[in-house]
Design a protein around this motif. Sequence first.
Motif, short mmCIF file in Angstrom:
data_model
loop_
_atom_site.label_atom_id
_atom_site.label_comp_id
_atom_site.label_asym_id
_atom_site.label_seq_id
_atom_site.Cartn_x
_atom_site.Cartn_y
_atom_site.Cartn_z
N TYR A 240 31.53 32.27 45.80
CA TYR A 240 32.18 32.84 45.01
C TYR A 240 31.88 33.41 43.76
O TYR A 240 32.17 34.57 43.49
CB TYR A 240 33.31 31.57 44.46
CG TYR A 240 34.47 32.02 43.84
CD1 TYR A 240 35.61 32.21 44.44
CD2 TYR A 240 34.62 31.95 42.40
CE1 TYR A 240 36.60 32.85 43.91
CE2 TYR A 240 35.46 32.41 41.62
CZ TYR A 240 36.46 32.80 42.20
OH TYR A 240 37.70 33.21 41.58
N GLU B 164 32.13 37.18 42.77
CA GLU B 164 33.13 37.50 41.53
C GLU B 164 32.29 38.18 40.29
O GLU B 164 33.09 39.07 39.62
CB GLU B 164 33.46 36.03 40.78
CG GLU B 164 34.49 36.35 39.86
CD GLU B 164 34.81 34.79 39.16
OE1 GLU B 164 36.07 34.58 38.91
OE2 GLU B 164 33.91 34.02 39.09
N LEU C 215 38.63 34.80 46.25
CA LEU C 215 37.98 35.85 45.94
C LEU C 215 38.76 37.06 46.18
O LEU C 215 38.95 38.16 45.29
CB LEU C 215 36.58 36.08 46.85
CG LEU C 215 35.59 35.53 46.36
CD1 LEU C 215 34.52 35.54 47.30
CD2 LEU C 215 35.02 35.98 45.02
#
Length: 123
Positions: A34, A38, A68
């Motif tokens: 993640y 990101e 996401l």
Amino acid sequence: MTTTLRVDTAGTRGQTAAFSLAGDLDLHTAPVLYPTVEDVLGSHPTVIMDLTGITFCDSSGLNALIRLRRRAQEAGGDLILVAPSQQMLRLLSITGAARIFTIHAGLPEAWNATPDPGTPPTP
């Protein structure tokens, strides 16, 4: 049991970045994926996720992909999945998540479907 996930940049082009994943996408490794993805959404809001090397995905991994995708859309892009395994396709299907993702069979097909298809991606 220790699981690993390798996340490699597979290329960038314009506002699109591609990542190649290998290993397990699960409770232990989703927290690695993640923040890695990101971090690029500001400059590359469209992300192509090559899942060819994913050997297992559980609900935590699926949740990371859904989160996401939401972040990519908030940034004006999308999260595109490439070559999910049969196990992952089944997970996407039974959860209904297959309807929200664009899924391509291969990375070249995904690159060709993104904006600026005439420009080759930079590795």
